[in-house]
Design an enzyme around this catalytic site. Structure first.
Site, PDB file in Angstrom:
ATOM      1  N   ASP A  88       0.847  -1.194   0.000  1.00  0.00           N
ATOM      2  CA  ASP A  88       0.000   0.000   0.000  1.00  0.00           C
ATOM      3  C   ASP A  88       0.881   1.242   0.000  1.00  0.00           C
ATOM      4  O   ASP A  88       1.576   1.530   0.988  1.00  0.00           O
ATOM      5  CB  ASP A  88      -0.918   0.013   1.227  1.00  0.00           C
ATOM      6  CG  ASP A  88      -2.053  -0.980   1.112  1.00  0.00           C
ATOM      7  OD1 ASP A  88      -2.186  -1.592   0.040  1.00  0.00           O
ATOM      8  OD2 ASP A  88      -2.804  -1.147   2.089  1.00  0.00           O
ATOM      9  N   GLU A 148      -9.712  -8.835   0.725  1.00  0.00           N
ATOM     10  CA  GLU A 148      -9.744 -10.285   0.863  1.00  0.00           C
ATOM     11  C   GLU A 148     -10.811 -10.750   1.857  1.00  0.00           C
ATOM     12  O   GLU A 148     -11.105 -10.058   2.833  1.00  0.00           O
ATOM     13  CB  GLU A 148      -8.367 -10.792   1.318  1.00  0.00           C
ATOM     14  CG  GLU A 148      -7.287 -10.504   0.299  1.00  0.00           C
ATOM     15  CD  GLU A 148      -5.870 -10.675   0.838  1.00  0.00           C
ATOM     16  OE1 GLU A 148      -4.955 -10.922   0.028  1.00  0.00           O
ATOM     17  OE2 GLU A 148      -5.683 -10.554   2.057  1.00  0.00           O
ATOM     18  N   THR A 176      -3.989 -15.904  -3.861  1.00  0.00           N
ATOM     19  CA  THR A 176      -2.712 -15.210  -3.986  1.00  0.00           C
ATOM     20  C   THR A 176      -1.529 -16.150  -3.735  1.00  0.00           C
ATOM     21  O   THR A 176      -1.700 -17.353  -3.572  1.00  0.00           O
ATOM     22  CB  THR A 176      -2.643 -14.030  -3.006  1.00  0.00           C
ATOM     23  OG1 THR A 176      -2.746 -14.533  -1.666  1.00  0.00           O
ATOM     24  CG2 THR A 176      -3.779 -13.061  -3.247  1.00  0.00           C
ATOM     25  N   GLU A 200      -3.160 -14.709  -8.348  1.00  0.00           N
ATOM     26  CA  GLU A 200      -2.397 -13.464  -8.308  1.00  0.00           C
ATOM     27  C   GLU A 200      -1.059 -13.758  -7.640  1.00  0.00           C
ATOM     28  O   GLU A 200      -0.945 -14.694  -6.856  1.00  0.00           O
ATOM     29  CB  GLU A 200      -3.119 -12.383  -7.481  1.00  0.00           C
ATOM     30  CG  GLU A 200      -4.445 -11.915  -8.033  1.00  0.00           C
ATOM     31  CD  GLU A 200      -5.093 -10.859  -7.147  1.00  0.00           C
ATOM     32  OE1 GLU A 200      -4.441 -10.450  -6.140  1.00  0.00           O
ATOM     33  OE2 GLU A 200      -6.222 -10.445  -7.441  1.00  0.00           O
ATOM     34  N   LEU A 235       3.521 -10.730  -4.063  1.00  0.00           N
ATOM     35  CA  LEU A 235       4.547  -9.694  -3.997  1.00  0.00           C
ATOM     36  C   LEU A 235       5.063  -9.406  -5.409  1.00  0.00           C
ATOM     37  O   LEU A 235       5.035 -10.280  -6.267  1.00  0.00           O
ATOM     38  CB  LEU A 235       5.711 -10.152  -3.104  1.00  0.00           C
ATOM     39  CG  LEU A 235       5.369 -10.456  -1.646  1.00  0.00           C
ATOM     40  CD1 LEU A 235       6.580 -11.063  -0.934  1.00  0.00           C
ATOM     41  CD2 LEU A 235       4.900  -9.196  -0.917  1.00  0.00           C
TER      42      LEU A 235
END
Length: 578
Positions: free
Chosen positions: A200, A284, A444, A482, A485
């Site tokens: 973020d 999520e 993820t 996805e 990182l």
């Protein structure tokens, strides 16, 4: 005054730049009506009211006592290079139709690749941020064979000022830009705060009026046993209560999605092909059990349960009474350690005699995880009804919590709401819930390998991805992926290719992931070497798991792609500066 080229192109990540205003775009505002703009507060997302942290490790009192058992700035010129590239031939890059949900188009092979947009793609002034750089970058992605982009549609921006007033400025322009470049869009209904999680780079709080309501009633926020309030996402304990100026949170989410549908109806099913519905922190489906803000949690801590607001405790009390154990409804486990403990540091999570594996633990963890799944089901059902017959798929993102996966209790997964232990599959119930509504299971950490992670923390991302793939196959729900990182190396790309083929335990189901979303469009992606590897990765994903081209051949083709655009760098750069 025109910005320098590194600022024009390089700013796409939202990274701070000398002389950058940090917010307002220099471009002309959108034609959409622009309402008053409120600035994000400087305060952190975690409002702390700590009661007595010294009690963190004490054993729970009377039930719920856990029973003891048995004893230099990157050069982004390559983004501009692709701007002038002639369209690839049909043989090189098939114009793939993204059919979310796993059902491939006729004769379709391969996995569509989407790229996440910068978090601040739309400004507080409701315009597209760094418009010229955005245009060049989208053209570059299209030229590389990317199917589309994923963008966050922030609740805090669109309905920021007043309840029921939606300003879609910026998003209107950005979606039209994607359409112009022939890119599909995964639109994320982001009902969480941006800021406080991995990656973020900006702060976008919940809507101003929602934060005001939380200030009046702090129990609307997730709360831990020490009284810390978390402003990342509203507590699911109040999902159906009219606590937001006469509306419930679920009603607010539904009204937001309905307004999106009505505003962008002309793009649904053509440009906008997927709606990913945010259901918790970082979008999520989970509890905010490992908040990084203020150093509260650090990897690989076990996190902490988030069930101590009055609404969650009221539900817990009712659940305990329903099973004839009213004493279990007074509080959650108080011997589960602190955020940065390891499982064996606690009475609740330790492998031998830990309360997680006893009667109380089974009761509490079942309730805690079922509350999360019920929350997901309420919102998925609403999204399904709103977007019915609009040609879009609904998806839900589940976190890849891979640390301490090799322990018996899987403590970090438990505190996040996934009742997954050595003796119980916590992902199958989630997959089954999504299957009931025809939604996509988005997961993820697809790029990670077990040996890359700290072995003392028993990290096992590959095993976790394999478990999730098996659960989705059993539930017959499509799986998308996805990377957790930013990774630009071939090792990560190869791992994604392998995982996306869904060859679970050597057995191929004949299916592949229905889509993969690449984290993220930023300056590093457009560095020449990273860009070359990325182009090769996209080509390989598009060919499918049955393709016989070797990596070297794909690399040579990618090298040719980058080389032929080199003479056009200066021309594209000049265009970007004006």
């Amino acid at each position: 005054m025109a910005m320098s080229l590194p600022h024009q192109i390089g700013a796409i990540s939202g990274a701070p730049l000398a002389g950058d205003s940090g917010g307002a775009s220099a471009e002309a505002p959108s034609s959409a009506t622009v309402s008053a703009v409120w600035r994000s507060p400087a305060a952190s997302n975690l409002r702390v009211s700590v009661q007595n942290t010294s009690e963190a490790d004490r054993v729970s009192p009377s039930p719920p006592l856990s029973p003891r058992r048995g004893g230099v700035r990157p050069d982004l010129s390559v983004a501009a290079q692709a701007l002038m590239t002639a369209p690839a031939s049909a043989e090189e890059v098939e114009d793939r139709e993204y059919v979310a949900g796993g059902a491939q188009a006729k004769d379709r092979k391969g996995v569509p690749v989407f790229v996440m947009m910068p978090l601040d793609s739309v400004t507080w002034n409701h315009t597209v941020n760094r418009k010229k750089a955005m245009n060049a970058s989208l053209q570059a992605l299209k030229s590389a064979g990317v199917d589309g982009i994923m963008m966050d549609v922030w609740w805090g921006l669109v309905e920021g000022e007043k309840p029921g007033e939606y300003n879609w400025g910026g998003y209107l322009e950005l979606l039209e830009m994607a359409k112009k470049h022939g890119l599909k869009v995964q639109a994320v209904m982001s009902f969480h705060q941006c800021g406080g999680n991995v990656g973020d780079s900006v702060t976008i709080p919940l809507p101003k009026w929602v934060v005001e309501e939380i200030d009046k009633d702090p129990d609307l926020a997730y709360t831990d046993q020490w009284g810390r309030r978390n402003y990342e996402y509203l507590s699911l304990g109040c999902d159906t209560l009219p606590v937001l100026k006469g509306r419930s949170p679920v009603q607010c989410y539904s009204d937001f999605m309905r307004s999106f549908r009505d505003t962008f109806d002309h793009l649904l099913g053509d440009t906008v092909v997927e709606i990913q519905v945010g259901m918790g922190p970082a979008g999520e489906l989970r509890y905010p059990s490992y908040p990084e803000a203020n150093g509260t949690w650090k990897f690989p801590g076990i996190g902490a349960f988030q069930c101590y607001d009055k609404y969650m405790l009221s539900s817990l009390k009712a659940a305990a009474e329903a099973v004839g154990k009213s004493e279990w409804g007074n509080t959650g486990p108080t011997d589960a350690g602190q955020y940065n403990n390891w499982p064996e540091d606690t009475n609740f999570f330790k492998k031998e005699g830990g309360g997680w594996n006893g009667p109380y633990g089974e009761f509490f963890l079942s309730w805690y995880s079922e509350m999360l799944i019920a929350h997901g089901e309420r919102i998925v059902q609403s999204a399904k009804n709103i977007f019915e017959n609009k040609g879009v798929k609904i998806s839900v993102k589940v976190a890849g919590i891979h640390w301490h996966y090799g322990t018996r209790s899987h403590a970090p997964e438990l505190t996040a709401g996934y009742y997954n232990t050595r003796f119980r599959d916590g992902y199958l119930p989630i997959a089954q819930m999504l299957a009931r509504h025809g939604a996509v299971f988005n997961f993820t950490c697809i790029e990670m390998r077990d040996h890359e992670q700290p072995q003392d923390a028993l990290c096992a991302p590959e095993k976790l991805v394999r478990q999730v793939a098996l659960a989705t196959q059993q539930a017959q729900v499509p799986l998308a992926g996805e990377n957790a990182l930013p990774r630009y190396d071939e090792t990560a790309h190869e791992q994604i290719l392998e995982a996306s083929a869904l060859n679970v335990d050597g057995n191929s189901s004949g299916q592949e992931m229905c889509a993969f979303t690449y984290l993220r469009m930023n300056p590093d992606l457009f560095q020449p070497e990273n860009w070359r590897r990325f182009v090769a990765f996209v080509k390989k994903m598009g060919e499918g798991k049955d393709a016989h081209k070797c990596w070297e051949q794909v690399e040579r083709e990618a090298e040719h792609f980058v080389h032929v655009t080199q003479p056009l760098v200066q021309e594209a750069a000049v265009a970007l500066m004006h």
